[in-house]
Design an enzyme around this catalytic site. Structure first.
Site, PDB file in Angstrom:
ATOM      1  N   HIS A 577       0.846  -1.194   0.000  1.00 23.43           N
ATOM      2  CA  HIS A 577       0.000   0.000   0.000  1.00 23.43           C
ATOM      3  C   HIS A 577       0.878   1.240   0.000  1.00 23.43           C
ATOM      4  CE1 HIS A 577      -2.906  -3.058   1.514  1.00 23.43           C
ATOM      5  NE2 HIS A 577      -3.734  -2.379   0.719  1.00 23.43           N
ATOM      6  N   HIS A 581       1.477   1.552  -5.819  1.00 21.46           N
ATOM      7  CA  HIS A 581       0.187   0.858  -5.945  1.00 21.46           C
ATOM      8  C   HIS A 581      -0.912   1.836  -6.351  1.00 21.46           C
ATOM      9  CE1 HIS A 581      -3.363  -1.498  -5.073  1.00 21.46           C
ATOM     10  NE2 HIS A 581      -3.726  -0.649  -4.110  1.00 21.46           N
ATOM     11  N   HIS A 617      -6.979   6.393  -3.071  1.00 16.85           N
ATOM     12  CA  HIS A 617      -7.829   5.402  -2.401  1.00 16.85           C
ATOM     13  C   HIS A 617      -7.126   4.711  -1.234  1.00 16.85           C
ATOM     14  CE1 HIS A 617      -5.536   2.443  -4.746  1.00 16.85           C
ATOM     15  NE2 HIS A 617      -6.061   1.509  -3.970  1.00 16.85           N
ATOM     16  N   ASP A 618      -5.776   4.769  -1.158  1.00 14.05           N
ATOM     17  CA  ASP A 618      -5.043   4.194  -0.018  1.00 14.05           C
ATOM     18  C   ASP A 618      -4.157   5.244   0.646  1.00 14.05           C
ATOM     19  OD1 ASP A 618      -5.983   1.581   0.127  1.00 14.05           O
ATOM     20  OD2 ASP A 618      -4.659   0.883  -1.480  1.00 14.05           O
ATOM     21  N   ASP A 748      -8.523  -1.952  -8.226  1.00  9.76           N
ATOM     22  CA  ASP A 748      -7.716  -2.119  -7.021  1.00  9.76           C
ATOM     23  C   ASP A 748      -7.241  -3.560  -6.849  1.00  9.76           C
ATOM     24  OD1 ASP A 748      -6.489  -1.397  -4.639  1.00  9.76           O
ATOM     25  OD2 ASP A 748      -8.289  -1.762  -3.447  1.00  9.76           O
TER      26      ASP A 748
END
Length: 889
Positions: A577, A581, A617-618, A748
């Protein structure tokens, strides 16, 4: 009327419906028969009583009728009927085949045939009594009459042929003789129709009680259809086999005139021999015997040709009669007497009305004729049985199995809703529902449940327009429901997905890889420096064919670059993460949007919000899972009440980045557009939580089932990349909220959809991050996650489970509704097999373990093969340019 009679007389399908067949399930009820004509007839067990003096009489008549019905349905009567029918069909023919002598066979046969005829008459009368409306003047009634009348041809003292000799007379028309025989055979059609009453014996379950449970209704329906249709087929078989020969009555058959010719020749030669031509008659007799030596019938006696004859007072010796001295046949009906037309010389045995004659033995011919009659009857019986079996087998395959499955589904639905489908019955004594009523009732209930399940809106669109302001206030302010229509989708002609097209010159410079590589699924972001990753992210949001319609419209390049740099700074240096990524997911989302031709159904603000969500998103991910944060009581878990704490944090950080005007990539949006984009970002990021995964799979399944026909048609198109208008309108445009949830989550977890060497690199990083968490869990003394123990976990095994149980269900269902993505699913199946091969090399498993693993791999491949009825698979290089990369290190 004939249909009703067929159904009622052949069987009591519901055996509990008749007092003759008591059942522990309760008192007898009405027998409901749904016939092929669609009519429903109800036969009650007894007639209702009426007031007045007629009531006792009607009750007595009803009792007599019921007693007669029970007798007709009893095993004794059925046995008598079968024996009588068999004797009527085969008795006379067997006597001829076995060449039984007339005395005493004919007397015995006459008595037995007479008893059978009486039995048939009694049966007709009883059936008229039991079924006064259905049986008289029906097809079966007339066939029974014909069959009973045909018995007169079997009784010698009526019109039977037993004990009578055939006389070959030239005055008898051969056509009429053949017609009479054909008429006699045709009359047996009515007799054979009685076999139809016994068709129940051909059904394998005719004596088996109807089973209980969901499959009972299907078997009842099968039994009804089988009996009615078998009856029709059997009658048709009888008519075709025995009725068609009647059409040949008018044809003049070839008649054997040799017997008449020989009688004339012998008479002429006998006269010539007397006149002086010695030996001529004897020679003719020898030639006649030689003529019949090779045929089945022959002369066995001459009458009226004495060797010593006195003619006109003169005595003469004419030898030849003693040459024909055969044994007399056992049965008179096997003898044919051929008299001479006229006596050329009057003598003893041939004078006046007495004529000389030849007697022929036709035993073999008659036996063959009778045997053929029996063969025809047996053939008809076998044809009827075969037709009945085949029809039953066909109905079982086409009707019973599907209906049984349907009824099982109905029963399952009843259990789910905790309510039986016959809840509106009056009580335990009420009559059972017909199977069609059961299905109709259950489907109505299911329809209501589906309507409730599918109805997400408080009011319909029309009702929304008509409500007053106060009502709008209740919905908006108190219930917090949105009344503002979503942004209008701009439907644009597009060539996206065919080739990479840039409408404008690229503004992001210094890319470390070519644009075609970024647009392909072979992009290896792990081989790029951090600055190169930032430029890749800016390219996707700003310069790609998706970015030129989204990011370039809503943000300046320097603002976007500042936003990307801040996002990079917000990512921690985790094995998986991390910022790499995020960029990989962003690039995957861009490819996904291009392949599904997003501009045909999504607004540009939707696509723009999805791209920003992919990058963030992370954001701030600590390298630990949500369960770990909840277990350790982390601040994030406390702040977000254990509900997707990481994903909530990622959303918050995205909008925190936008607080700085120098990197606010949302500042150009209008208030309404900003609100919509924020909603898309929150929805998409929250649904990257794998806890939402299986709910998303269900949502995709539901969307496909609603429009499965349209999706399959799109998948079976010659070019699945060319979108059909109906597919765009009914599938893509009607599931916008689903795409907001699905696309980012799909990107994802898309590592298994990439070339295996790239997938392996990411799988190693995932395992390293899990193992690091496992080490921390061991240190804290809390339960170690099942995938977090570096000592016990095998990477090939974990990836096999990851694909089989998490990725494959989502990908296969997504491909069912988005057929253009099938090449990605095929790559996933190949990767699953590659992990299997690697596992075999490393673990040296047993043959049984390998077989089980192969079953999982084959199941995924077969599932993909069956999608859309074996849809054409687009080229695996769609939207990509193939490049040669370094081999797997």
């Amino acid at each position: 009327q004939a249909d009703a009679h067929t159904a009622v007389t052949l069987c009591q399908v519901e055996r509990w419906a008749s007092p003759c067949h008591a059942s522990p399930r309760g008192p007898p009820g009405p027998l409901r028969l749904r016939l092929a004509s669609g009519a429903t007839r109800t036969a009650w067990a007894s007639e209702g009583s009426s007031s007045g003096t007629l009531a006792p009489r009607r009750m007595r008549l009803g009792s007599i009728r019921e007693a007669t019905r029970c007798f007709l349905q009893s095993a004794l009567f059925r046995t008598m009927a079968i024996v009588s029918l068999a004797f009527a069909l085969f008795g006379g023919g067997l006597c001829i085949v076995f060449n039984l002598p007339d005395d005493p066979t004919n007397v015995i046969m006459d008595w037995l045939m007479s008893l059978v005829t009486v039995f048939f008459v009694v049966e007709i009368v009883l059936r008229c009594l039991v079924e006064p409306t259905a049986y008289p003047f029906s097809a079966f009634f007339f066939m029974d009459i014909i069959g009973t009348v045909s018995m007169i041809f079997e009784i010698s003292y009526l019109l039977g042929h037993s004990g009578r000799m055939d006389v070959a007379d030239s005055r008898v028309n051969v056509v009429l003789m053949r017609s009479a025989r054909a008429a006699r055979m045709g009359a047996r059609v009515g007799r054979l129709s009685k076999l139809v009453r016994c068709m129940a014996i051909f059904h394998p379950h005719h004596r088996t009680p109807m089973p209980e449970g969901p499959g009972r209704h299907a078997k009842v329906l099968n039994y009804k259809l089988m009996m009615i249709l078998s009856t029709k087929v059997s009658l048709l078989t009888v008519v075709l086999v025995l009725g068609v020969p009647l059409l040949g009555i008018g044809q003049y058959p070839e008649a054997d005139l040799s017997m008449r010719a020989w009688s004339r020749r012998l008479e002429a030669d006998y006269a010539r021999t007397y006149e002086g031509m010695e030996g001529l008659f004897q020679q003719s007799v020898s030639e006649m015997l030689a003529f019949y030596a090779n045929v089945a019938y022959f002369p066995y006696r001459l009458d009226g040709y004495p060797e010593r004859a006195t003619i006109d007072g003169a005595r003469a010796v004419i030898p030849g009669e003693d040459l024909v001295q055969g044994r007399m046949p056992n049965r008179q009906e096997n003898i044919v007497k051929q008299p001479v037309p006229s006596c050329l010389i009057e003598r003893a045995g041939c004078q006046g009305d007495e004529h000389a004659a030849l007697y022929f033995d036709l035993t073999a011919t008659k036996q063959y004729d009778a045997a053929m009659d029996l063969v025809v009857i047996v053939f008809v019986v076998m044809a009827m049985a075969l037709e009945a079996w085949d029809l039953n087998h066909t109905l079982h395959l086409l009707l019973v199995k599907p209906v049984e499955k349907m009824m099982e589904t109905v029963a399952m639905m009843q259990n789910v809703v905790h309510e039986a489908v016959d809840d509106d019955r009056d009580g335990p004594g009420a009559s059972p529902r017909a199977e069609t009523d059961v299905v109709e009732h259950a489907l109505k209930r299911l329809s209501r449940l589906i309507q409730v399940f599918m109805d997400d809106d408080i009011l319909s669109s029309k009702e929304m327009v008509d409500i007053d302001n106060e009502s709008r206030g209740v919905i908006v302010e108190i219930m917090q429901r949105e009344l503002i229509a979503p942004p209008v989708v701009r439907r644009q002609p597009t060539t996206m997905g065919k080739t990479s097209v840039w409408a404008q010159e690229g503004m992001v410079i210094g890319l470390a890889v070519e644009r075609e590589v970024i647009d392909s699924w072979e992009l290896d972001v792990l081989n790029l420096l951090p600055g190169d990753l930032e430029r890749v992210a800016c390219y996707v949001i700003y310069d790609s064919d998706v970015g030129q319609s989204t990011g370039r419209n809503w943000a300046k390049l320097d603002t976007l670059q500042g936003f990307v740099a801040a996002a990079r700074a917000g990512y921690l240096d985790n094995p998986y993460h991390c910022f790499a990524h995020a960029c990989d997911t962003l690039a995957g989302l861009g490819r996904l949007l291009r392949q599904v031709q997003w501009s045909c159904f999504l607004a540009d603000v939707d696509a723009y919000a999805l791209l920003l969500s992919a990058l963030c998103h992370d954001l701030g991910h600590p390298g630990k899972t949500n369960p770990f944060l909840v277990e350790t009581g982390d601040e994030l878990a406390l702040r977000y009440n254990d509900r997707s704490p990481l994903e909530n944090m990622h959303c918050a950080k995205l909008f925190e980045l936008c607080k700085d005007p120098s990197r606010d990539v949302l500042q150009s949006l209008s208030k309404e557009a900003y609100k919509h984009a924020r909603g898309v970002c929150i929805t998409s990021i929250l649904h990257t939580d794998n806890a939402q995964h299986f709910d998303m799979v269900k949502d995709v399944k539901k969307a496909f089932e609603v429009a499965s026909t349209t999706c399959n048609a799109q998948g079976q198109a010659l070019d699945p990349e060319s979108l059909v208008d109906l597919y765009v309108d009914e599938v893509l445009c009607k599931n916008i909220p689903l795409w907001h949830k699905l696309f980012l989550h799909f990107a994802d977890i898309s590592n298994p959809l990439k070339p295996f060497w790239i997938y392996m690199l990411w799988a190693t990083r995932v395992s390293d991050e899990f193992f690091a968490q496992g080490d921390e869990e061991k240190r804290l003394g809390i339960p170690v996650g099942m995938l977090n123990d570096r000592v016990k976990v095998s990477r090939p095994n974990s990836e096999h489970g990851f694909i089989t149980f998490l990725v494959a269900p989502l990908v296969t269902n997504t491909v069912s509704i988005l057929p253009v993505l099938k090449p990605l699913a095929c790559q996933m199946a190949n990767n699953l097999e590659s992990w299997r091969n690697l596992w075999v090399q490393q673990a040296n498993p047993s043959l049984e373990e390998i077989k089980k693993r192969d079953t999982d791999v084959q199941k995924v491949k077969q599932l993909l093969e069956n999608l859309h009825g074996g849809m054409r698979t687009p080229s695996a290089t769609t939207h990509t340019t193939t490049h040669t990369h370094r081999t797997n290190p």
